[in-house]
Scaffold this active site. Structure first.
Site, PDB file in Angstrom:
ATOM      1  N   LYS A   6       0.840  -1.217   0.000  1.00 21.07           N
ATOM      2  CA  LYS A   6       0.000   0.000   0.000  1.00 21.07           C
ATOM      3  C   LYS A   6       0.869   1.259   0.000  1.00 21.07           C
ATOM      4  CE  LYS A   6      -2.094  -1.119   3.851  1.00 21.07           C
ATOM      5  NZ  LYS A   6      -1.335  -2.365   4.174  1.00 21.07           N
ATOM      6  N   ARG A  42      -9.703   0.664   9.002  1.00 18.33           N
ATOM      7  CA  ARG A  42      -9.328  -0.706   9.372  1.00 18.33           C
ATOM      8  C   ARG A  42     -10.396  -1.388  10.206  1.00 18.33           C
ATOM      9  NH1 ARG A  42      -3.239   0.301   8.999  1.00 18.33           N
ATOM     10  NH2 ARG A  42      -2.409  -1.746   9.431  1.00 18.33           N
ATOM     11  N   ARG A  69      11.758  -6.116   5.029  1.00 18.66           N
ATOM     12  CA  ARG A  69      11.675  -4.651   4.827  1.00 18.66           C
ATOM     13  C   ARG A  69      12.731  -3.925   5.664  1.00 18.66           C
ATOM     14  NH1 ARG A  69       6.077  -1.697   5.480  1.00 18.66           N
ATOM     15  NH2 ARG A  69       6.034  -2.905   7.413  1.00 18.66           N
ATOM     16  N   ARG A  95      11.488  -1.904  11.164  1.00 16.74           N
ATOM     17  CA  ARG A  95      10.380  -1.486  12.018  1.00 16.74           C
ATOM     18  C   ARG A  95      10.188  -2.474  13.163  1.00 16.74           C
ATOM     19  NH1 ARG A  95       5.356   0.269   8.152  1.00 16.74           N
ATOM     20  NH2 ARG A  95       4.233  -0.988   9.687  1.00 16.74           N
ATOM     21  N   ARG A 126      -0.417  -9.059  13.344  1.00 16.93           N
ATOM     22  CA  ARG A 126      -0.994  -8.051  12.426  1.00 16.93           C
ATOM     23  C   ARG A 126      -1.848  -8.733  11.360  1.00 16.93           C
ATOM     24  NH1 ARG A 126       4.333  -5.277  10.551  1.00 16.93           N
ATOM     25  NH2 ARG A 126       3.012  -3.995   9.222  1.00 16.93           N
TER      26      ARG A 126
HETATM   27  P1  AP5 Z   1       4.908  -1.610   1.802  1.00 13.25           P
HETATM   28  O1  AP5 Z   1       4.613  -0.829   0.577  1.00 13.25           O
HETATM   29  O2  AP5 Z   1       5.606  -0.928   2.922  1.00 13.25           O
HETATM   30  O3  AP5 Z   1       3.567  -2.342   2.287  1.00 13.25           O
HETATM   31  P2  AP5 Z   1       2.365  -1.782   3.136  1.00 13.25           P
HETATM   32  O4  AP5 Z   1       1.133  -2.452   2.641  1.00 13.25           O
HETATM   33  O5  AP5 Z   1       2.364  -0.283   3.150  1.00 13.25           O
HETATM   34  O6  AP5 Z   1       2.780  -2.379   4.551  1.00 13.25           O
HETATM   35  P3  AP5 Z   1       2.709  -1.768   6.005  1.00 13.25           P
HETATM   36  O7  AP5 Z   1       3.436  -2.767   6.883  1.00 13.25           O
HETATM   37  O8  AP5 Z   1       3.199  -0.373   6.071  1.00 13.25           O
HETATM   38  O9  AP5 Z   1       1.194  -1.840   6.251  1.00 13.25           O
HETATM   39  P4  AP5 Z   1       0.448  -1.908   7.566  1.00 13.25           P
HETATM   40  O10 AP5 Z   1      -0.919  -1.705   7.069  1.00 13.25           O
HETATM   41  O11 AP5 Z   1       0.641  -3.078   8.456  1.00 13.25           O
HETATM   42  O12 AP5 Z   1       1.181  -0.784   8.417  1.00 13.25           O
HETATM   43  P5  AP5 Z   1       0.727   0.662   8.820  1.00 13.25           P
HETATM   44  O13 AP5 Z   1       1.930   1.501   8.782  1.00 13.25           O
HETATM   45  O14 AP5 Z   1      -0.490   1.095   8.117  1.00 13.25           O
HETATM   46  O15 AP5 Z   1       5.762  -2.910   1.365  1.00 13.25           O
HETATM   47  C1  AP5 Z   1       6.230  -3.830   2.335  1.00 13.25           C
HETATM   48  C2  AP5 Z   1       7.586  -4.392   1.860  1.00 13.25           C
HETATM   49  O16 AP5 Z   1       7.381  -5.128   0.656  1.00 13.25           O
HETATM   50  C3  AP5 Z   1       8.627  -3.318   1.515  1.00 13.25           C
HETATM   51  O17 AP5 Z   1       9.893  -3.812   1.866  1.00 13.25           O
HETATM   52  C4  AP5 Z   1       8.513  -3.149  -0.006  1.00 13.25           C
HETATM   53  O18 AP5 Z   1       9.737  -2.754  -0.586  1.00 13.25           O
HETATM   54  C5  AP5 Z   1       8.123  -4.567  -0.445  1.00 13.25           C
HETATM   55  N1  AP5 Z   1       7.237  -4.588  -1.611  1.00 13.25           N
HETATM   56  C6  AP5 Z   1       6.168  -3.792  -1.853  1.00 13.25           C
HETATM   57  N2  AP5 Z   1       5.564  -4.140  -3.009  1.00 13.25           N
HETATM   58  C7  AP5 Z   1       6.271  -5.215  -3.510  1.00 13.25           C
HETATM   59  C8  AP5 Z   1       6.142  -6.024  -4.674  1.00 13.25           C
HETATM   60  N3  AP5 Z   1       5.153  -5.822  -5.572  1.00 13.25           N
HETATM   61  N4  AP5 Z   1       7.013  -7.033  -4.847  1.00 13.25           N
HETATM   62  C9  AP5 Z   1       8.016  -7.254  -3.940  1.00 13.25           C
HETATM   63  N5  AP5 Z   1       8.209  -6.499  -2.820  1.00 13.25           N
HETATM   64  C10 AP5 Z   1       7.337  -5.489  -2.595  1.00 13.25           C
HETATM   65  O19 AP5 Z   1       0.283   0.406  10.359  1.00 13.25           O
HETATM   66  C11 AP5 Z   1       1.217   0.076  11.358  1.00 13.25           C
HETATM   67  C12 AP5 Z   1       0.502   0.023  12.703  1.00 13.25           C
HETATM   68  O20 AP5 Z   1      -0.033   1.328  13.017  1.00 13.25           O
HETATM   69  C13 AP5 Z   1      -0.708  -0.918  12.759  1.00 13.25           C
HETATM   70  O21 AP5 Z   1      -0.344  -2.251  13.055  1.00 13.25           O
HETATM   71  C14 AP5 Z   1      -1.521  -0.271  13.891  1.00 13.25           C
HETATM   72  O22 AP5 Z   1      -0.974  -0.553  15.147  1.00 13.25           O
HETATM   73  C15 AP5 Z   1      -1.333   1.225  13.616  1.00 13.25           C
HETATM   74  N6  AP5 Z   1      -2.346   1.753  12.678  1.00 13.25           N
HETATM   75  C16 AP5 Z   1      -2.121   2.319  11.463  1.00 13.25           C
HETATM   76  N7  AP5 Z   1      -3.267   2.681  10.879  1.00 13.25           N
HETATM   77  C17 AP5 Z   1      -4.251   2.347  11.754  1.00 13.25           C
HETATM   78  C18 AP5 Z   1      -5.669   2.436  11.713  1.00 13.25           C
HETATM   79  N8  AP5 Z   1      -6.310   2.949  10.642  1.00 13.25           N
HETATM   80  N9  AP5 Z   1      -6.361   1.971  12.774  1.00 13.25           N
HETATM   81  C19 AP5 Z   1      -5.751   1.462  13.864  1.00 13.25           C
HETATM   82  N10 AP5 Z   1      -4.410   1.325  13.962  1.00 13.25           N
HETATM   83  C20 AP5 Z   1      -3.662   1.761  12.903  1.00 13.25           C
END
Ligand code: AP5
Length: 217
Positions: free
Chosen positions: A15, A90, A129, A162, A173
């Site tokens: 994402k 979410r 990552r 991270r 997660r």
């Molecule tokens: P990346 O693009 O970083 O993936 P992502 O989907 O953004 O993953 P996140 O881990 O950031 O998502 P998340 O939803 O768990 O975390 P968030 O920060 O929102 O890609 C991941 C890896 O894969 C990278 O190394 C990239 O290079 C690689 N990659 C990407 N595409 C690829 C491809 N096509 N092929 C190969 N490799 C690829 O949330 C973190 C925490 O914050 C949550 O757990 C929660 O505690 C809190 N939080 C955030 N938002 C909320 C909410 N709305 N409600 C409640 N808690 C929340």
């Protein structure tokens, strides 16, 4: 009327990667609630102190906190050209809260873009990552390695992992995603919001080539 998009999918689906490319290409604001929270943790603000224990455990931060963040950003000037929500909503209360905010602010949801990725791929992507604490560049030791091991290509800083990318936390997660977030797709189907599903298992470039035309007027 201002139109916004939701980039949807499990942790590690891509994402952030895809959202950043789309936001730059179309001049949109990418609103990642995860990025806002991590910035608050790094700066040691009240929000960061409150959120950190949830994040490190792989649990969701309370809905009221998240909706406050979204409300603040949606009211700002940067949101006027359209927003890509990354990692939000979410939970059902977040989705309902977003609906209310959009009505209040005279905006509408154009579509939900879903990145479909298997859990096994997710585990590999998240455990591999690495991020640059200085410029924010994101790498992957398996799929997108930096030229010099452990160092950012762009600024040379030492790359970090991270805390929530630890194996146990990744598993938690994923459980939370399947239990609380994935069911939101039924909510959007029932509300007749357009839901596009894209195969997120392919390369970053191939996924981007599928997504980008969906944002054309
Ligand atoms: P990346 O693009 O970083 O993936 P992502 O989907 O953004 O993953 P996140 O881990 O950031 O998502 P998340 O939803 O768990 O975390 P968030 O920060 O929102 O890609 C991941 C890896 O894969 C990278 O190394 C990239 O290079 C690689 N990659 C990407 N595409 C690829 C491809 N096509 N092929 C190969 N490799 C690829 O949330 C973190 C925490 O914050 C949550 O757990 C929660 O505690 C809190 N939080 C955030 N938002 C909320 C909410 N709305 N409600 C409640 N808690 C929340």
């Amino acid at each position: 009327m201002q139109e916004d998009l939701i980039l949807f999918g499990p942790p590690g689906a891509g994402k952030g990667t895809q959202g950043a490319l789309l936001a730059e290409r179309y001049g949109l604001l990418r609103l990642s609630t995860g990025d806002v929270l991590r910035d608050a943790v790094q700066r040691g603000t009240q929000l960061g102190l409150e959120a950190q224990r949830f994040m490190n455990a792989g649990e969701l931060v309370p809905d009221s906190v998240i909706l406050g963040i979204v409300r603040d950003h949606l009211s700002g000037a940067a949101a006027q050209r359209g927003v890509i929500f990354d990692g939000f909503p979410r939970t059902l209360p977040q989705a309902q809260g977003l609906d209310g905010l959009l009505v209040q602010l005279g905006r509408r949801l154009r579509a939900v873009l879903v990145l479909d990725v298997d859990d096994d791929t997710i585990v590999k992507r998240l455990s591999g990552r690495r991020s640059c604490p200085t410029c924010g560049a994101v790498y992957n030791v398996y799929f997108e390695p930096p030229r010099q091991q452990g160092r950012c290509d762009a600024c040379g800083a030492e790359l970090t992992q991270r805390p929530d990318d630890a194996a146990d936390t990744i598993r938690r997660r994923l459980q939370v995603y399947h239990a609380q977030t994935a069911p939101l797709l039924d909510y959007y189907d029932a509300a007749s919001v357009v839901v596009h599903r894209v195969d997120g298992e392919r390369s970053i470039e191939e996924v981007q080539a599928d997504l980008a035309p969906l944002l054309l007027p």
